[in-house]
Write a protein that holds these residues in place. Structure first.
Motif, PDB file in Angstrom:
ATOM      1  N   LEU A 154       0.842  -1.195   0.000  1.00  0.00           N
ATOM      2  CA  LEU A 154       0.000   0.000   0.000  1.00  0.00           C
ATOM      3  C   LEU A 154       0.875   1.241   0.000  1.00  0.00           C
ATOM      4  O   LEU A 154       1.793   1.353   0.820  1.00  0.00           O
ATOM      5  CB  LEU A 154      -0.899   0.031   1.239  1.00  0.00           C
ATOM      6  N   GLN A 155       0.580   2.175  -0.891  1.00  0.00           N
ATOM      7  CA  GLN A 155       1.293   3.438  -0.919  1.00  0.00           C
ATOM      8  C   GLN A 155       0.607   4.423   0.032  1.00  0.00           C
ATOM      9  O   GLN A 155      -0.562   4.255   0.382  1.00  0.00           O
ATOM     10  CB  GLN A 155       1.308   4.001  -2.343  1.00  0.00           C
ATOM     11  N   PRO A 156       1.304   5.477   0.490  1.00  0.00           N
ATOM     12  CA  PRO A 156       0.670   6.464   1.384  1.00  0.00           C
ATOM     13  C   PRO A 156      -0.609   7.025   0.771  1.00  0.00           C
ATOM     14  O   PRO A 156      -0.620   7.485  -0.367  1.00  0.00           O
ATOM     15  CB  PRO A 156       1.748   7.546   1.521  1.00  0.00           C
ATOM     16  N   GLY A 157      -1.692   6.974   1.529  1.00  0.00           N
ATOM     17  CA  GLY A 157      -2.960   7.509   1.065  1.00  0.00           C
ATOM     18  C   GLY A 157      -3.753   6.585   0.168  1.00  0.00           C
ATOM     19  O   GLY A 157      -4.901   6.878  -0.179  1.00  0.00           O
ATOM     20  N   GLU A 158      -3.168   5.473  -0.234  1.00  0.00           N
ATOM     21  CA  GLU A 158      -3.852   4.539  -1.128  1.00  0.00           C
ATOM     22  C   GLU A 158      -4.976   3.827  -0.363  1.00  0.00           C
ATOM     23  O   GLU A 158      -4.837   3.491   0.807  1.00  0.00           O
ATOM     24  CB  GLU A 158      -2.863   3.533  -1.692  1.00  0.00           C
ATOM     25  N   LEU A 159      -6.079   3.604  -1.064  1.00  0.00           N
ATOM     26  CA  LEU A 159      -7.276   3.033  -0.451  1.00  0.00           C
ATOM     27  C   LEU A 159      -7.604   1.680  -1.065  1.00  0.00           C
ATOM     28  O   LEU A 159      -7.634   1.544  -2.296  1.00  0.00           O
ATOM     29  CB  LEU A 159      -8.464   3.986  -0.654  1.00  0.00           C
ATOM     30  N   LEU A 160      -7.862   0.699  -0.215  1.00  0.00           N
ATOM     31  CA  LEU A 160      -8.386  -0.578  -0.686  1.00  0.00           C
ATOM     32  C   LEU A 160      -9.888  -0.411  -0.889  1.00  0.00           C
ATOM     33  O   LEU A 160     -10.627  -0.234   0.076  1.00  0.00           O
ATOM     34  CB  LEU A 160      -8.100  -1.690   0.326  1.00  0.00           C
ATOM     35  N   ARG A 161     -10.318  -0.420  -2.141  1.00  0.00           N
ATOM     36  CA  ARG A 161     -11.737  -0.213  -2.454  1.00  0.00           C
ATOM     37  C   ARG A 161     -12.546  -1.500  -2.349  1.00  0.00           C
ATOM     38  O   ARG A 161     -13.659  -1.498  -1.831  1.00  0.00           O
ATOM     39  CB  ARG A 161     -11.858   0.394  -3.864  1.00  0.00           C
ATOM     40  N   SER A 162     -11.992  -2.601  -2.857  1.00  0.00           N
ATOM     41  CA  SER A 162     -12.749  -3.863  -2.865  1.00  0.00           C
ATOM     42  C   SER A 162     -11.816  -5.024  -3.133  1.00  0.00           C
ATOM     43  O   SER A 162     -10.649  -4.848  -3.508  1.00  0.00           O
ATOM     44  CB  SER A 162     -13.848  -3.824  -3.930  1.00  0.00           C
ATOM     45  N   VAL A 163     -12.361  -6.225  -2.941  1.00  0.00           N
ATOM     46  CA  VAL A 163     -11.669  -7.464  -3.303  1.00  0.00           C
ATOM     47  C   VAL A 163     -12.631  -8.271  -4.167  1.00  0.00           C
ATOM     48  O   VAL A 163     -13.790  -8.464  -3.792  1.00  0.00           O
ATOM     49  CB  VAL A 163     -11.270  -8.286  -2.065  1.00  0.00           C
ATOM     50  N   THR A 164     -12.148  -8.725  -5.318  1.00  0.00           N
ATOM     51  CA  THR A 164     -13.001  -9.491  -6.235  1.00  0.00           C
ATOM     52  C   THR A 164     -12.545 -10.941  -6.275  1.00  0.00           C
ATOM     53  O   THR A 164     -11.359 -11.232  -6.488  1.00  0.00           O
ATOM     54  CB  THR A 164     -12.965  -8.889  -7.648  1.00  0.00           C
ATOM     55  N   LEU A 165     -13.499 -11.848  -6.057  1.00  0.00           N
ATOM     56  CA  LEU A 165     -13.243 -13.282  -6.132  1.00  0.00           C
ATOM     57  C   LEU A 165     -13.812 -13.798  -7.447  1.00  0.00           C
ATOM     58  O   LEU A 165     -15.005 -13.626  -7.718  1.00  0.00           O
ATOM     59  CB  LEU A 165     -13.905 -14.009  -4.963  1.00  0.00           C
ATOM     60  N   PRO A 166     -12.992 -14.418  -8.299  1.00  0.00           N
ATOM     61  CA  PRO A 166     -13.467 -14.864  -9.607  1.00  0.00           C
ATOM     62  C   PRO A 166     -14.460 -16.013  -9.515  1.00  0.00           C
ATOM     63  O   PRO A 166     -14.381 -16.858  -8.614  1.00  0.00           O
ATOM     64  CB  PRO A 166     -12.182 -15.294 -10.321  1.00  0.00           C
ATOM     65  N   ALA A 167     -15.385 -16.044 -10.470  1.00  0.00           N
ATOM     66  CA  ALA A 167     -16.418 -17.085 -10.500  1.00  0.00           C
ATOM     67  C   ALA A 167     -15.799 -18.480 -10.524  1.00  0.00           C
ATOM     68  O   ALA A 167     -16.324 -19.416  -9.906  1.00  0.00           O
ATOM     69  CB  ALA A 167     -17.324 -16.881 -11.709  1.00  0.00           C
ATOM     70  N   ARG A 168     -14.696 -18.620 -11.229  1.00  0.00           N
ATOM     71  CA  ARG A 168     -14.055 -19.930 -11.341  1.00  0.00           C
ATOM     72  C   ARG A 168     -13.607 -20.436  -9.971  1.00  0.00           C
ATOM     73  O   ARG A 168     -13.774 -21.624  -9.646  1.00  0.00           O
ATOM     74  CB  ARG A 168     -12.873 -19.834 -12.289  1.00  0.00           C
ATOM     75  N   ALA A 169     -13.058 -19.529  -9.143  1.00  0.00           N
ATOM     76  CA  ALA A 169     -12.616 -19.941  -7.807  1.00  0.00           C
ATOM     77  C   ALA A 169     -13.810 -20.241  -6.905  1.00  0.00           C
ATOM     78  O   ALA A 169     -13.752 -21.140  -6.057  1.00  0.00           O
ATOM     79  CB  ALA A 169     -11.755 -18.844  -7.188  1.00  0.00           C
ATOM     80  N   LEU A 170     -14.897 -19.508  -7.081  1.00  0.00           N
ATOM     81  CA  LEU A 170     -16.091 -19.739  -6.265  1.00  0.00           C
ATOM     82  C   LEU A 170     -16.704 -21.109  -6.535  1.00  0.00           C
ATOM     83  O   LEU A 170     -17.423 -21.651  -5.698  1.00  0.00           O
ATOM     84  CB  LEU A 170     -17.126 -18.649  -6.540  1.00  0.00           C
TER      85      LEU A 170
END
Length: 272
Positions: A154-170
């Motif tokens: 993570l860089q200074p000020g950087e924001l984690l917006r979301s995490v995406t799980l692929p359909a294939r892994a699900l």
């Protein structure tokens, strides 16, 4: 805990220019758990209005960083890998109050070895969407996002917006193993296996026992010796975590044991 160095709490929608001493505030379960003398301002994400969970047109699952553990636990999980979500939610050392405040993004951004949302999203090939202060975005696999105990990409000020799980892994078949020194204690080792629904690749993801997530992929069904050699090669001796929740030697032993148990459950018991 009172954070007596914080001078302002500002809504994320009008945060202004990022400056030293700022921090993103999600659920706050970590920020308010111990002194944070370096902080001067909290940028509150609670009113962003991000949808906690969203299934995309491609069938991927997008988990907002502000999604709480309670929301994730209560949500429908119609996928083959669905049981894994609750197993990881239950791996928290947390009360119901923490469940209703702690967020998926906060667990990832803490980067602690025992973070079960790291375990879940890494095992299902999750990808982090990161937003910089300039507005630019980048994607980083969860397995590469956490690079050490409490150390993130993570860089200074950087924001984690979301995490995406692929359909294939699900759609993968999964197996879960967790060990703690106490009945309701913090994870000392947490290993997850997943079998790709299309090509049969076995992926074993090691967390909690190691300072970072470690993923092993076997395109061809491995025997016990192959799994043991892969773990031996992938995890350096100094990468086994050492704290009051488990010595490195014990964590290493449980990692090898769980990896083999998962191999047997997903391959041998399935007749492969």
């Amino acid at each position: 805990m009172d954070l007596n160095t914080v001078l302002e709490v500002r809504d994320a929608g009008r945060r202004g220019v990022w400056r030293p001493g700022d921090a993103w505030l999600g659920g706050g379960t970590y920020l308010f758990s111990e002194p944070q003398p370096h902080l001067r301002r909290l940028i509150d994400l609670s009113r962003t209005g991000w949808e906690p969970l969203r299934v995309t047109a491609a069938g991927d699952l997008e988990i907002a960083a502000t999604c709480t553990i309670a929301q994730l636990s209560r949500s429908p999980k119609p996928w083959t890998a669905g049981p894994l979500f609750e197993q990881c939610c239950r791996a928290f050392l947390a009360s119901w109050k923490i469940w209703n405040m702690a967020t998926v993004g906060g667990n990832l951004c803490n980067g602690l070895p025992a973070g079960p949302m790291i375990s879940l999203t890494a095992a299902l090939d999750g990808v982090c969407l990161l937003k910089a202060q300039t507005g630019s975005v980048r994607e980083v696999p969860v397995a590469d996002f956490v690079v050490g105990a409490g150390v993130k990409d993570l860089q200074p000020g950087e924001l984690l917006r979301s995490v995406t799980l692929p359909a294939r892994a699900l759609a993968a078949r999964t197996a879960f193993r967790q060990a703690s020194l106490y009945g309701l204690g913090r994870s000392g080792a947490l290993v997850i296996g997943a079998v790709d629904p299309l090509d049969g690749t076995l992926t074993i993801t090691v967390t909690a026992s190691t300072v970072r997530p470690v993923q092993l992929r076997f395109p061809v069904p491995p025997n016990a010796e192959a799994v043991r050699e892969a773990v031996e090669y992938a995890v350096r001796p100094d990468e086994y975590y050492d704290d009051i929740h488990g010595l490195p030697a014990w964590r290493r032993h449980m990692t090898f044991r769980f990896a083999e148990e998962i191999r047997r459950e997903l391959l041998e018991e399935a007749g492969r």
